[in-house]
Scaffold this motif. Structure first.
Motif, PDB file in Angstrom:
ATOM      1  N   PRO A  91      47.505  35.854  53.204  1.00 39.61           N
ATOM      2  CA  PRO A  91      46.860  36.029  54.462  1.00 39.61           C
ATOM      3  C   PRO A  91      46.428  37.445  54.854  1.00 39.61           C
ATOM      4  N   GLU A  92      47.195  38.465  54.318  1.00 37.47           N
ATOM      5  CA  GLU A  92      46.625  39.699  54.427  1.00 37.47           C
ATOM      6  C   GLU A  92      45.292  40.370  53.786  1.00 37.47           C
ATOM      7  N   SER A  93      44.916  39.372  52.674  1.00 39.81           N
ATOM      8  CA  SER A  93      43.787  39.783  52.005  1.00 39.81           C
ATOM      9  C   SER A  93      42.514  39.581  52.488  1.00 39.81           C
ATOM     10  N   ARG A  94      41.635  40.324  52.116  1.00 39.67           N
ATOM     11  CA  ARG A  94      40.320  40.379  52.843  1.00 39.67           C
ATOM     12  C   ARG A  94      39.141  39.978  51.593  1.00 39.67           C
ATOM     13  N   ILE A  95      39.363  40.250  50.487  1.00 39.35           N
ATOM     14  CA  ILE A  95      38.453  40.205  49.543  1.00 39.35           C
ATOM     15  C   ILE A  95      39.139  39.340  48.464  1.00 39.35           C
ATOM     16  N   PHE A  96      38.296  38.211  47.998  1.00 41.45           N
ATOM     17  CA  PHE A  96      38.550  37.062  47.204  1.00 41.45           C
ATOM     18  C   PHE A  96      37.573  37.120  46.090  1.00 41.45           C
ATOM     19  N   ILE A  97      37.875  37.214  44.913  1.00 38.43           N
ATOM     20  CA  ILE A  97      36.915  37.046  43.568  1.00 38.43           C
ATOM     21  C   ILE A  97      37.124  35.742  42.813  1.00 38.43           C
ATOM     22  N   ALA A 126      36.515  36.768  58.675  1.00 39.91           N
ATOM     23  CA  ALA A 126      36.691  37.962  58.138  1.00 39.91           C
ATOM     24  C   ALA A 126      37.113  38.245  56.815  1.00 39.91           C
ATOM     25  N   ARG A 127      36.681  37.397  56.016  1.00 37.52           N
ATOM     26  CA  ARG A 127      37.012  37.491  54.617  1.00 37.52           C
ATOM     27  C   ARG A 127      35.455  37.636  53.622  1.00 37.52           C
ATOM     28  N   ILE A 128      35.696  38.262  52.622  1.00 41.36           N
ATOM     29  CA  ILE A 128      34.432  38.598  51.805  1.00 41.36           C
ATOM     30  C   ILE A 128      34.912  37.708  50.469  1.00 41.36           C
ATOM     31  N   ILE A 129      33.850  36.960  50.100  1.00 41.88           N
ATOM     32  CA  ILE A 129      34.045  35.999  48.876  1.00 41.88           C
ATOM     33  C   ILE A 129      32.941  36.597  47.985  1.00 41.88           C
ATOM     34  N   PRO A 173      45.655  43.731  49.041  1.00 42.99           N
ATOM     35  CA  PRO A 173      45.613  43.376  47.724  1.00 42.99           C
ATOM     36  C   PRO A 173      44.242  42.457  47.634  1.00 42.99           C
ATOM     37  N   ILE A 174      43.485  42.833  46.434  1.00 40.56           N
ATOM     38  CA  ILE A 174      42.149  42.097  46.164  1.00 40.56           C
ATOM     39  C   ILE A 174      42.654  40.890  45.143  1.00 40.56           C
ATOM     40  N   ILE A 175      42.156  39.557  45.849  1.00 39.86           N
ATOM     41  CA  ILE A 175      42.812  38.619  44.730  1.00 39.86           C
ATOM     42  C   ILE A 175      41.780  38.004  43.924  1.00 39.86           C
ATOM     43  N   ILE A 176      41.900  37.726  42.816  1.00 41.26           N
ATOM     44  CA  ILE A 176      41.030  37.332  41.710  1.00 41.26           C
ATOM     45  C   ILE A 176      41.533  35.949  41.390  1.00 41.26           C
ATOM     46  N   LEU A 177      40.618  34.875  41.509  1.00 40.77           N
ATOM     47  CA  LEU A 177      41.062  33.431  40.756  1.00 40.77           C
ATOM     48  C   LEU A 177      40.217  33.601  39.549  1.00 40.77           C
TER      49      LEU A 177
END
Length: 354
Positions: free
Chosen positions: A187-193, A316-319, A19-23
């Motif tokens: 914890p499973e997500s790698r892309i956070f916006i 490991a994450r892309i912000i 899942p891509i997480i959007i704040l």
């Protein structure tokens, strides 16, 4: 035979399915969620305020939301606005429930357009033409007419919410103090916006001091004469933004940096009515009936030097960051969504062996 059960190992989840997480669930977060979901990505939005809320800090509920070519921006940002216009125009033509409408527009300039003015809009807008001197007041240098789009937030944000849910997106109402709080939650997500608007000033691991709240206050005037938009471009920045589906016009504007007052300032309201009357006397009378008026207050998520749009790899994450749009959120919305989709797809390519 008994069933075999295995503990879920998140490391086995393929990158594109995480899942891509959007704040943030304002117009930027929601437009981006829609674009990502249409591309087949999984999306979860986490936000303190959600579509349908009417808190003054949820600026997307109160915006003027007109598409107007911005002056003084780079060619890359002009293109983002142009992409947004393409998406909004399609909604206006095909999805009336989206709250997007096509309107005639008039823009009057106090001074001759500068080299980097909003005249680039003529490459995007239909029916663009220079007004003849007898078509605008004598105290202006020049004027333009064109077709543009306006978005009614009272229709569009609920529309977006339903669209996101129908496409499989999720909303979680939660206030977080940092991006790292999201990393723990997902914890499973790698892309956070990060589309948290002015919240980026106080997030512990962002603390962008260029962000600041900017109070806006508008007047809503109920009238059946609500199909033409007016802009005064210059020292006395004034607009009349039609709301055809809500049967009225929005009169503004004002910008008050670092003011958080929720109370209507009637001096400002009277000044906005007076300025709107000078700009468009055929729409706004000098003294509109009090029962035809209501007042709007919202806190814009502004940022010194303009909005932030970038991608950073942290471990490991892309912000991805997309915030600080001030009063331009709707004008940039879907173009920003597409730009973020491109960043996500690049990350996807980089993580897949072809």
């Amino acid at each position: 035979m008994g069933e075999c059960s295995h503990p879920v190992d998140s490391s086995n989840i393929p990158f594109p399915q995480r899942p891509i997480i959007i704040l943030g669930a304002g117009i930027i977060g929601c437009a981006t969620a829609r674009q990502l979901l249409l591309k087949g990505f999984s999306v979860i939005l986490v936000a303190e305020y959600l579509p349908g809320d009417q808190n003054i800090f949820y600026a997307s509920a109160w915006a003027g939301a007109a598409w107007h070519a911005a002056g003084g921006i780079s060619p890359e940002y002009r293109y983002i606005q142009a992409v947004s216009y393409r998406h909004l125009l399609k909604m206006a033509r095909e999805e009336p429930e989206s709250g997007v409408c096509i309107v005639d527009s008039r823009e009057y300039l106090e001074d001759a357009p500068s080299e980097n003015s909003s005249i680039w809009g003529k490459t995007v807008l239909s029916k663009f033409r220079d007004l003849n001197p007898d078509e605008y007041p004598p105290n202006f240098n020049c004027g333009w007419a064109y077709e543009s789009v306006v978005t009614d937030p009272t229709h569009h944000m609920p529309y977006l919410r339903e669209k996101i849910l129908a496409l499989g997106g999720q909303f979680i109402r939660k206030r977080v103090a940092s991006l790292s709080e999201l990393y723990t939650l997902f914890p499973e997500s790698r892309i956070f916006i990060n589309a948290s608007g002015v919240g980026s000033k106080t997030l512990h691991d962002v603390q962008d001091d260029k962000c600041f709240p900017e109070r806006g206050q508008n007047v809503f005037f109920r009238t059946s004469n609500c199909n033409t938009m007016y802009f005064r471009n210059g020292k006395e920045y004034t607009y009349v933004i039609p709301r055809p589906q809500s049967h009225g016009v929005v009169l503004g504007g004002v910008k008050q940096r670092d003011s958080l007052s929720p109370d209507v300032d009637m001096d400002i309201a009277r000044d906005e009515i007076a300025r709107a009357h000078r700009l468009a006397p055929e729409i706004v009378p000098e003294n509109p009936p009090e029962d035809s008026l209501s007042y709007i207050v919202g806190i814009r998520p502004s940022r010194e030097g303009g909005f932030r749009l970038d991608s950073k790899q942290i471990g490991a994450r892309i912000i991805l960051s997309a915030y600080g749009f001030g009063g331009g959120g709707y004008a940039f919305s879907y173009g920003i969504g597409d730009a973020l989709v491109n960043m996500v797809e690049k990350a996807e390519r980089d993580n897949i062996i072809l």
